[in-house]
Design an enzyme around this catalytic site. Structure first.
Site: not given
Ligand code: TRP
Length: 329
Positions: A111, A194, A197
């Site tokens: 982050k 895979k 999103k």
């Protein structure tokens, strides 16, 4: 009966990969466990969502999970911020969490790299809040994906530390919940790996038929087999794998035979696949919309969830306060 808990990020639009993966397993998990599912809206504040989006996101996600089979009668389904006890436990656990270990957390370091303009304290203590989520119900097991394993490891550490410091055997040391059978791998439409999103290769449960058709027709294929009975390269195999999930046996063997005879027309296969996906997702999409548009139902479910969650959470908090040494005057 074991207590199993899972937190759900309030970012909507479940896709087929989620459906055949975690969600299906959550639904099964409810059968023989005391399950808690909550929407982690406190956690979502670490990325500063707009106030007008916050509840909207929660309602969307709830509608999707309930439409897929999370059952408010079998499980406790609630919103994290409806249960202030978790914030208190977070504060108390934070007193025994060390800055050094929090700074070393992989997700925190990520982050810092991704949003350097917003390295807030909530990001640093993300794992402490997650530990509070789990320990507030004294959960035995937590289903975690790869990206959350370290957080669960830290929860175990905080729980053990609490027990050691106060010389009690109070918190269970939570373990990962294993889904038994192998997880179904749902491929994406871009010919690689895979469905995800962020990969932009996903079909959402809420996608309209025309969107599904468009996405499937654009799926990556190849020039077609050069020899009879050859193995399918990944992009083609992916389409067949999707068929395995939504189409009937006859359809699958029809296209398999065509492939093996070098007579396959990918356009036909895609058309059929799109229609079969639509047949599969349409009732789910309708359920999602019905639930989403029924505020009265959602409000009722959330009220019940909140009451059950608070009952369990208050018990934990009052015991923890006593252990720590807080006494009523
Ligand atoms: N951090 C989890 C995620 O991003 C969500 C979450 C919050 C969670 N609290 C939890 C998961 C407690 C399991 C247990 O997916």
């Amino acid at each position: 009966m074991q207590t199993v808990l899972s937190g759900i990020r309030p970012t909507g639009n479940l896709h087929l990969g989620n459906y055949f993966g975690a969600v299906k397993n959550f639904v099964k998990m409810q059968e023989n466990n005391n399950c808690y599912f909550f929407i982690a809206d406190y956690h979502s504040l670490t990325t500063h969502p707009k106030p007008e989006d916050l509840q909207e996101n929660v309602r969307k996600v709830l509608s999707e999970y309930i439409a897929c089979g999370l059952d408010p009668e079998k499980s406790t389904i609630y919103i994290q911020s409806d249960m202030p006890q978790v914030a208190e436990l977070y504060l108390l656990l934070g007193m025994n969490a060390y800055v050094g270990e929090l700074e070393r957390t992989t997700t925190f370091k990520e982050k810092v790299r991704k949003q350097p303009e917003n390295v807030n304290a909530g990001l640093l203590t993300y794992a402490v809040l997650m530990a509070a989520d789990i320990l507030i119900h004294n959960a035995h097991k937590v289903p975690v994906g790869k990206d959350q394993e370290q957080h669960l490891e830290m929860t175990r550490k905080f729980a053990q530390r609490f027990n050691r410091i106060y010389e009690v055997d109070y918190f269970n040391i939570p373990e990962p919940y294993n889904f038994g059978e192998k997880l179904v791998k749902v491929p994406g439409l871009d010919g690689s790996g895979k469905m995800g999103k962020s990969e932009g290769n996903a079909i959402s449960l809420i996608d309209e038929p025309k969107v599904i058709r468009k996405k499937v027709m654009k799926a990556v294929t190849d020039a077609g087999p050069a020899e009879q009975n050859s193995t399918k390269p990944e992009p083609v195999q992916n389409l067949f794998s999707l068929m395995e999930l939504v189409s009937n046996k006859d359809t699958i063997s029809y296209f398999n035979d065509k492939y093996n005879a070098c007579e396959i027309r990918y356009g036909d296969l895609k058309k059929q696949l799109a229609e079969d996906i639509i047949v599969f997702t349409t009732p789910i999409r309708e359920r999602i919309l019905d639930i989403y548009n029924n505020s009265e139902y959602l409000n009722k479910i959330m009220k019940i969830g909140k009451e059950k969650a608070i009952e369990s959470g208050s018990k934990t908090i009052s015991e923890v306060r006593k252990i720590i040494g807080f006494k009523p005057f």
